[in-house]
Design an enzyme around this catalytic site. Structure first.
Site, PDB file in Angstrom:
ATOM      1  N   ASP A  47     -16.252   1.045  -0.537  1.00 24.11           N
ATOM      2  CA  ASP A  47     -16.040  -0.361  -0.204  1.00 24.11           C
ATOM      3  C   ASP A  47     -16.441  -1.244  -1.388  1.00 24.11           C
ATOM      4  O   ASP A  47     -17.156  -2.231  -1.236  1.00 24.11           O
ATOM      5  CB  ASP A  47     -16.832  -0.740   1.049  1.00 24.11           C
ATOM      6  CG  ASP A  47     -16.362  -2.051   1.672  1.00 24.11           C
ATOM      7  OD1 ASP A  47     -15.234  -2.484   1.376  1.00 24.11           O
ATOM      8  OD2 ASP A  47     -17.140  -2.649   2.445  1.00 24.11           O
ATOM      9  N   ASP A 118      -1.062  19.070 -11.300  1.00 24.73           N
ATOM     10  CA  ASP A 118       0.398  19.024 -11.257  1.00 24.73           C
ATOM     11  C   ASP A 118       0.951  20.435 -11.076  1.00 24.73           C
ATOM     12  O   ASP A 118       1.445  21.061 -12.008  1.00 24.73           O
ATOM     13  CB  ASP A 118       0.929  18.389 -12.545  1.00 24.73           C
ATOM     14  CG  ASP A 118       2.428  18.224 -12.556  1.00 24.73           C
ATOM     15  OD1 ASP A 118       3.043  18.284 -11.473  1.00 24.73           O
ATOM     16  OD2 ASP A 118       2.984  18.037 -13.651  1.00 24.73           O
TER      17      ASP A 118
END
Length: 162
Positions: A47, A118
């Site tokens: 947050d 990836d």
């Protein structure tokens, strides 16, 4: 519990109208150091926003304190990533500036981490690829956190292609 008389970073930004690049760099460096310290201890704040940083005094001098850890989660820090984060936080902010201060070996380490994520080698870390890799490390991030990581990986991808 600590009394922070300087108020929220957000209120100071609004009151000043803007921060100079130099002043903003000092504030951002402190925020990055706070995040780095949290991550070194296996804590993700979840947050981060100007309202959750308080100045210790009314002079708007550091120290700047992080507050509101109500959404925090714990994770197992990965040593290799933490080393690169520490090195990157010791230089001025900005992708290009960071790139200019990393050694060739450090850039290669970042490229290898990207390639590891990836899985299909298409030059893009997809949502599924990231979730799969994170799951291998026992991470249980919510969808919004995964999306933030994807955005960060995209920035790394663009930076590596330059």
């Amino acid at each position: 519990m600590e009394l922070c008389e300087g108020g929220e970073l957000f209120d100071c930004i609004v009151a000043r109208g803007h921060y100079s690049e130099c002043a903003a760099t000092v504030v951002m460096k402190t925020i990055v150091e706070v995040v780095q310290l949290c991550h070194c201890h296996g804590v993700i704040h979840r947050d981060l926003k100007p309202e959750n940083f308080l100045f210790a005094n009314k002079k708007e001098n550091l120290p700047l304190k992080a507050i509101d850890f109500g959404l925090l989660i714990f994770f197992q820090p990965e040593h290799h990533w933490l080393q690169n984060a520490k090195k990157a936080s010791n230089v001025p902010l900005g992708d290009v500036v960071i790139a200019d201060h990393l050694s060739a070996e450090e850039v290669e380490d970042i490229k290898e981490m990207f390639k590891m994520m990836d899985a299909d080698n298409d030059g893009i870390v997809s949502h599924d690829e990231l979730k799969t890799r994170l799951a291998k490390f026992g991470s249980h991030l919510v969808e919004s956190e995964v999306q933030l990581l994807i955005e960060a990986f995209y920035k790394v991808y663009v930076w590596l292609k330059e």
